[in-house]
Design an enzyme around this catalytic site. Structure first.
Site, mmCIF file in Angstrom:
data_model
loop_
_atom_site.group_PDB
_atom_site.id
_atom_site.type_symbol
_atom_site.label_atom_id
_atom_site.label_comp_id
_atom_site.label_asym_id
_atom_site.label_seq_id
_atom_site.Cartn_x
_atom_site.Cartn_y
_atom_site.Cartn_z
ATOM 1 N N GLU A 252 0.809 -1.221 0.000
ATOM 2 C CA GLU A 252 0.000 0.000 0.000
ATOM 3 C C GLU A 252 0.841 1.269 0.000
ATOM 4 O O GLU A 252 0.432 2.309 -0.519
ATOM 5 C CB GLU A 252 -0.958 0.009 1.191
ATOM 6 C CG GLU A 252 -2.111 -0.993 1.088
ATOM 7 C CD GLU A 252 -1.752 -2.376 1.611
ATOM 8 O OE1 GLU A 252 -0.564 -2.624 1.919
ATOM 9 O OE2 GLU A 252 -2.669 -3.219 1.714
ATOM 10 N N PHE B 59 -11.742 -6.736 14.111
ATOM 11 C CA PHE B 59 -10.686 -7.259 13.251
ATOM 12 C C PHE B 59 -10.286 -6.195 12.226
ATOM 13 O O PHE B 59 -11.123 -5.612 11.569
ATOM 14 C CB PHE B 59 -11.178 -8.523 12.539
ATOM 15 C CG PHE B 59 -10.179 -9.069 11.559
ATOM 16 C CD1 PHE B 59 -8.933 -9.522 11.989
ATOM 17 C CD2 PHE B 59 -10.465 -9.107 10.202
ATOM 18 C CE1 PHE B 59 -8.009 -10.017 11.092
ATOM 19 C CE2 PHE B 59 -9.540 -9.605 9.298
ATOM 20 C CZ PHE B 59 -8.304 -10.054 9.733
ATOM 21 N N LYS C 169 -17.237 -0.366 5.927
ATOM 22 C CA LYS C 169 -17.685 -1.347 4.936
ATOM 23 C C LYS C 169 -19.207 -1.345 4.751
ATOM 24 O O LYS C 169 -19.698 -1.397 3.625
ATOM 25 C CB LYS C 169 -17.217 -2.743 5.369
ATOM 26 C CG LYS C 169 -17.579 -3.807 4.350
ATOM 27 C CD LYS C 169 -16.943 -5.148 4.669
ATOM 28 C CE LYS C 169 -17.244 -6.148 3.561
ATOM 29 N NZ LYS C 169 -16.591 -7.441 3.798
ATOM 30 N N MET D 104 24.704 8.370 2.316
ATOM 31 C CA MET D 104 24.472 9.653 2.977
ATOM 32 C C MET D 104 24.770 9.549 4.470
ATOM 33 O O MET D 104 25.326 10.461 5.080
ATOM 34 C CB MET D 104 23.022 10.107 2.731
ATOM 35 C CG MET D 104 22.704 11.493 3.209
ATOM 36 S SD MET D 104 23.807 12.713 2.519
ATOM 37 C CE MET D 104 22.872 13.306 1.123
HETATM 38 C C1 LIG Z 1 18.936 14.204 1.804
HETATM 39 C C2 LIG Z 1 18.245 15.507 1.582
HETATM 40 C C3 LIG Z 1 18.971 16.656 1.330
HETATM 41 C C4 LIG Z 1 18.356 17.864 1.036
HETATM 42 N N1 LIG Z 1 19.121 18.939 0.695
HETATM 43 C C5 LIG Z 1 18.525 20.047 0.207
HETATM 44 C C6 LIG Z 1 19.282 21.116 -0.365
HETATM 45 O O1 LIG Z 1 20.506 21.098 -0.422
HETATM 46 N N2 LIG Z 1 18.611 22.174 -0.874
HETATM 47 C C7 LIG Z 1 17.237 22.246 -0.867
HETATM 48 O O2 LIG Z 1 16.692 23.202 -1.403
HETATM 49 N N3 LIG Z 1 16.508 21.288 -0.306
HETATM 50 C C8 LIG Z 1 17.108 20.176 0.211
HETATM 51 N N4 LIG Z 1 16.333 19.160 0.719
HETATM 52 C C9 LIG Z 1 14.860 19.305 0.707
HETATM 53 C C10 LIG Z 1 14.339 20.074 1.926
HETATM 54 O O3 LIG Z 1 14.267 19.192 3.011
HETATM 55 C C11 LIG Z 1 12.931 20.671 1.630
HETATM 56 O O4 LIG Z 1 12.049 19.640 1.269
HETATM 57 C C12 LIG Z 1 12.910 21.663 0.507
HETATM 58 O O5 LIG Z 1 14.002 22.537 0.574
HETATM 59 C C13 LIG Z 1 11.631 22.473 0.542
HETATM 60 O O6 LIG Z 1 11.436 23.075 -0.680
HETATM 61 P P1 LIG Z 1 10.587 24.385 -0.848
HETATM 62 O O7 LIG Z 1 11.066 25.479 0.040
HETATM 63 O O8 LIG Z 1 10.560 24.659 -2.303
HETATM 64 O O9 LIG Z 1 9.157 24.058 -0.277
HETATM 65 P P2 LIG Z 1 8.004 23.025 -0.618
HETATM 66 O O10 LIG Z 1 7.992 21.980 0.417
HETATM 67 O O11 LIG Z 1 7.992 22.617 -2.025
HETATM 68 O O12 LIG Z 1 6.778 23.965 -0.281
HETATM 69 C C14 LIG Z 1 6.130 24.702 -1.220
HETATM 70 C C15 LIG Z 1 5.729 26.060 -0.688
HETATM 71 O O13 LIG Z 1 4.995 26.703 -1.738
HETATM 72 C C16 LIG Z 1 3.710 27.051 -1.285
HETATM 73 N N5 LIG Z 1 2.778 26.868 -2.385
HETATM 74 C C17 LIG Z 1 2.224 25.718 -2.826
HETATM 75 N N6 LIG Z 1 1.426 25.954 -3.880
HETATM 76 C C18 LIG Z 1 1.466 27.284 -4.109
HETATM 77 C C19 LIG Z 1 0.850 28.145 -5.059
HETATM 78 N N7 LIG Z 1 0.042 27.672 -6.015
HETATM 79 N N8 LIG Z 1 1.116 29.466 -4.988
HETATM 80 C C20 LIG Z 1 1.937 29.966 -4.032
HETATM 81 N N9 LIG Z 1 2.556 29.197 -3.117
HETATM 82 C C21 LIG Z 1 2.321 27.874 -3.159
HETATM 83 C C22 LIG Z 1 3.428 26.191 -0.094
HETATM 84 O O14 LIG Z 1 2.519 26.816 0.764
HETATM 85 C C23 LIG Z 1 4.821 26.015 0.520
HETATM 86 O O15 LIG Z 1 5.125 27.071 1.384
HETATM 87 C C24 LIG Z 1 16.945 17.950 1.053
HETATM 88 C C25 LIG Z 1 16.197 16.819 1.354
HETATM 89 C C26 LIG Z 1 16.821 15.595 1.600
HETATM 90 C C27 LIG Z 1 15.984 14.401 1.862
HETATM 91 C C1 LIG Z 2 12.704 5.335 5.332
HETATM 92 C C2 LIG Z 2 13.989 5.976 5.683
HETATM 93 N N1 LIG Z 2 14.812 5.417 6.605
HETATM 94 C C3 LIG Z 2 15.995 5.990 6.901
HETATM 95 C C4 LIG Z 2 16.382 7.150 6.280
HETATM 96 C C5 LIG Z 2 17.728 7.792 6.637
HETATM 97 N N2 LIG Z 2 18.619 7.791 5.458
HETATM 98 C C6 LIG Z 2 18.774 8.871 4.654
HETATM 99 S S1 LIG Z 2 19.785 8.602 3.369
HETATM 100 C C7 LIG Z 2 20.094 7.027 3.867
HETATM 101 C C8 LIG Z 2 21.020 6.130 3.087
HETATM 102 C C9 LIG Z 2 20.502 5.785 1.743
HETATM 103 O O1 LIG Z 2 21.316 4.786 1.202
HETATM 104 P P1 LIG Z 2 21.253 4.432 -0.339
HETATM 105 O O2 LIG Z 2 19.847 4.249 -0.759
HETATM 106 O O3 LIG Z 2 22.169 3.315 -0.636
HETATM 107 O O4 LIG Z 2 21.741 5.778 -1.043
HETATM 108 P P2 LIG Z 2 23.188 6.477 -1.048
HETATM 109 O O5 LIG Z 2 23.169 7.529 -0.012
HETATM 110 O O6 LIG Z 2 24.197 5.413 -0.803
HETATM 111 O O7 LIG Z 2 23.267 7.051 -2.418
HETATM 112 C C10 LIG Z 2 19.398 6.738 5.047
HETATM 113 C C11 LIG Z 2 19.470 5.452 5.760
HETATM 114 C C12 LIG Z 2 15.490 7.720 5.356
HETATM 115 N N3 LIG Z 2 15.739 8.868 4.740
HETATM 116 N N4 LIG Z 2 14.324 7.098 5.050
#
Ligand SMILES: Cc1cc2nc3c(=O)[nH]c(=O)nc-3n(C[C@H](O)[C@H](O)[C@H](O)COP(=O)(O)OP(=O)(O)OC[C@H]3O[C@@H](n4cnc5c(N)ncnc54)[C@H](O)[C@@H]3O)c2cc1C
Ligand SMILES: Cc1ncc(C[n+]2csc(CCOP(=O)(O)OP(=O)(O)O)c2C)c(N)n1
Ligand SMILES: [Mg+2]
Lengths: 596, 163
Positions: free
Chosen positions: A77, A139, A189, A502
């Protein structure tokens, strides 16, 4: 194999057919299950991603008898919700998932929370135990409304068959208007067996919900004036620009002004990455030039971006520079949440930007910012996305560069979470919105493959690639089976570094190389695994083979190809803004001169 | 600073838990929360007493407005308002306490609503600080039990919160 192909043809035929098959027109005394189907038809839903179970058996029986939408049977799911979520990200339409009560419902929760964090419009229909059994620890009973409350835009428990239609109508309306988000409709249901007349409301009137669309004209005028007076302006756009389909207006605005543009991870493709005004992604793993420009600008226009902690680094450090901030966002609670804003504009990106463009069109004088561009171009030289190439081991960045070339920059790229995600974001140059599909807010490992499924259903002829890691892909690997059933010609680009890369990078930087549980033994033979599902498997170990292998894979237009790239094990993602550091305090690769 | 936030919301199952859940999920304080249906049975009126900096209060108001069931939100502290809370206190009323409690109750304009062999139950309404003051004023060791409703608030004069 023949059967699989035939099935795909059937799906293609379904997707090609322009006119929906004539809907059942009887509206008198139909079952709740039929009402659910009819509502989805009224909403012109094309695909429902789901998995059956006891509480939704009536609904599945009604699905068997209908032709209005295609049901896609996933293998878990969570993947149903992710696929529906990606379908929405790719098309802008509301994604729809259907799950049974109890375990089906809880399996969906990660998918719902993922969509919620990135503001993706979904309607998730969950089965519930019959009304008289609610609260009896029946259930497969779980309080779905309670469980999902913190991770939905809204949710409903329908307790009367007469309320199904109006509730589903509201669910779609709430999901897609204002700041989009997932809405759960929990249906017991017994309600789906009861009968009622089908009346689908034409409009929704809710005294408690009326999202603002048009921005305040006075504020918009003020914003344009400030922009024109700026010496070091910067345009910072996010997921909201993509969600609100505002890219065309933004391009017009940015070109008219000739100002630099940066995108967040969620905003990639909102401005063409190959354009000369683009300075790259900003934030924790943003480009040197984007982060320096963001930190040092004097007027900042933020468009549908929420000043996330991964974007601005240490808020105190960010606030230590005086700049005027204009913030366009449809959600007032995104404004002045983490960073104080000077000119808030609550409204839809499209209409606000269009109004700004109208005002600008009247403007005769141009604002000359050539000094600022000279500075930015200096910053561009500092790191410039360089990495050390190798002739013996495959560099992950190199794979993405070649992927971009081979797909001519026109593929849907989905990704999982980790280093590979950052490299995909940094090295694939997205020129169009809705092509980069990833989990930014929740950072959910396991989204990549189901996201690719959603994209392929959204656009059957498109090239769809899933960039993943050997950790992440195993979190929804069972979907290889779904891809076989529907003959989806997805290409999996596994950047196999044999590490939870990472996590390992952070352990290298902050825990003195103590790689606690970030290495995984006993990986499967991904080639054989893919083949066992009837897919094509390839393993690539030599840098010289990367391009050829990619070309070969993408030439197999109707095949699912699993590409296992054995990459450099300990490559790190740079630049990096470490936790607690300011945006301009990036860590650059040691070989390139250490700290900036 | 302490703020009294008044809101009108759809009188539907689960609406209260959405508000309570919002406060706990986002780490906002709740000093008290009271809720009951209004003269229009489809609407509930809630009063929340909370504390926080101006930025936090601004976010609380925005987040409350964002809840789909919430129809209107008003920060009563933005203008003149009245605040009332009801408290029931059961106190020792034997020996020296007998007269002492009666006297304190009169000073604070409370009412003794139940009299038993060794105790009084005192009913007191007023602002939260008045009720606090009463508790401060009487001998702690005499208090057997207290129940407070939490504050209800309403704007003065023309300040009306209505749909
Ligand atoms: C491993 C990892 C590393 C990351 N590193 C980075 C990084 O280096 N740089 C980075 O940027 N992010 C990074 N992120 C992502 C970060 O965590 C955020 O998800 C991201 O930066 C949020 O993007 P955003 O500010 O565009 O907001 P979003 O989450 O996309 O939010 C959208 C915003 O726009 C508004 N909005 C929506 N629709 C409309 C509309 N029609 N008109 C006006 N406003 C609207 C919403 O209200 C909200 O405030 C990383 C994530 C991970 C998992
Ligand atoms: C469901 C979930 N569990 C744990 C994490 C924490 N986490 C972030 S990146 C990462 C490693 C990912 O490993 P891999 O998919 O091999 O990618 P790589 O960083 O090696 O490119 C982990 C464990 C997460 N983001 N999501
Ligand atoms: Mg890995």
């Amino acid at each position: 194999m023949f059967r699989v192909h035939q099935f795909y043809c059937e799906i293609q035929g379904f997707m090609d057919s322009k006119a929906h098959p004539p809907a059942d027109t009887n509206t008198k005394s139909i079952t709740g299950a039929d009402i659910v189907i009819r509502c989805l038809n009224e909403e012109k839903v094309k695909f429902v991603f789901g998995y059956p179970g006891g509480a939704v058996l009536h609904i599945y029986d009604a699905i068997y008898k209908q032709k209005g939408f295609k049901h896609i049977l996933v293998r878990h799911e969570q993947a149903a919700v992710h696929a529906a979520d990606a379908f929405s990200r790719a098309t802008g339409e509301v994604g729809v998932a259907l799950v049974t009560s109890g375990p089906g419902a809880t399996n969906a929760v990660t998918g719902i929370a993922t969509a919620y964090m990135d503001s993706i419009p979904l309607v998730v229909i969950s089965g519930q135990v019959p009304v008289p059994a609610i609260g009896m620890d029946a259930f497969q009973e779980v309080d779905m409304v309670g469980v999902t409350r913190p991770c939905v835009k809204h949710n409903f428990l329908v307790k009367d068959v007469k309320d199904i239609a109006s509730t589903i109508k509201k669910a779609f309306y709430i999901a897609k208007t204002g700041r989009p988000g997932p809405v759960v409709v929990d249906i017991p249901k017994d309600i789906t067996a009861h009968v009622a007349d089908f009346i689908y409301p034409k409009t929704v009137e809710m005294r408690s919900y009326s999202p603002v669309l048009k921005g305040h004209s006075g504020q918009i005028k003020k914003a344009v004036k400030l922009l024109l007076e700026a010496k070091r302006p910067m345009i910072y756009t996010g997921g909201g620009l993509v969600l609100g389909d505002g890219a065309a207006e933004l391009i017009k605005l940015a070109r008219a002004l000739n100002y630099p543009v940066t995108n967040t991870l969620m905003g990639l493709g909102g401005y063409p990455a190959t354009d000369k005004q683009y300075v790259g992604m900003l934030g924790m793993h943003g480009t040197y030039e984007a982060n320096m420009s963001m930190q040092n600008c004097d007027v900042l226009l933020a468009v549908g971006a929420r000043f996330d902690d991964r974007v601005i680094g240490n808020p105190k450090h960010f606030g230590s520079v005086k700049r005027t901030i204009i913030h366009i966002d449809v959600d007032p609670s995104s404004i002045s949440k983490r960073v104080k804003v000077d000119v808030p504009i609550v409204g839809h990106v499209q209409s606000v930007l269009a109004e700004m463009n109208e005002i600008l069109a009247q403007e005769k004088t141009k604002n000359d910012i050539s000094d600022w561009w000279t500075q930015i171009n200096e910053w561009r030289k500092v790191h410039g996305g360089r990495y050390e190439q190798s002739s013996v081991v495959i560099k992950p960045q190199y794979v993405i560069e070649k992927l971009w070339e081979v797909t001519k920059g026109d593929a849907y790229i989905t990704s999982d979470v980790g280093q590979h995600q950052m490299w995909a974001a940094q090295y694939y140059k997205f020129d169009k919105p809705r092509r980069w599909i990833n989990s930014g807010g929740l950072g959910t490992m396991g989204v990549g493959l189901p996201y690719a499924m959603g994209c392929q259903f959204a656009d059957k002829n498109a090239q769809v690639a899933c960039v993943t890691g050997e950790g992440s892909i195993q979190m929804n690997i069972q979907e290889l089976s779904t891809c076989a059933q529907y003959g989806l010609p997805i290409k999996v680009i596994l950047l196999n570094n044999r590490y939870l890369g990472m996590v390992r990078q952070w352990q290298e930087f902050f825990y003195e190389d103590r790689y606690s549980e970030s290495y995984m033994d006993s990986l499967p033979d991904f080639v054989k695994l893919a083949e066992s599902y009837g897919h094509v498997g390839m393993q690539i170990t030599q840098p010289g083979d990367v391009e050829g292998a990619l070309k070969e894979a993408f030439a197999k237009k109707d095949k699912f190809v699993f590409m296992d790239f054995i990459t450099e094990q300990k490559e790190n993602v740079f630049p990096m803004v470490e936790n607690g550091k300011g945006l301009s305090e990036m860590e650059l690769p040691k070989t390139k001169g250490g700290k900036a | 600073m302490k703020h009294i936030i008044s809101l009108l919301m759809e009188n539907e199952a689960g609406a209260l838990s959405r508000v309570a859940g919002l406060f706990s999920a986002r780490g906002y304080n709740i000093e008290s929360l009271t809720v009951a249906a209004t003269e229009d049975p489809t609407l509930s009126r809630m009063t929340i007493v909370t504390t926080g900096s101006d930025d936090v209060i601004e976010q609380i108001i925005k987040q409350l407005n964002k809840l789909i069931d919430v129809v209107k939100v008003l920060d009563l502290n933005d203008g003149k308002h009245i605040e009332r809370e009801l408290m029931l206190v059961k106190v020792k009323a034997s020996g020296v306490y007998k007269d002492e409690m009666k006297r304190m109750c009169d000073i604070f304009r409370g009412r003794i609503i139940d009299v038993a062999d060794n105790s009084y139950t005192i009913e007191l309404t007023g602002s939260c600080s008045k009720l606090d003051a009463f508790i401060e004023a009487i001998d702690k060791t005499a208090i057997l039990e207290t129940v407070r409703t939490g504050a209800s608030g309403i704007g003065r004069g023309d300040r009306i919160l209505k749909v």
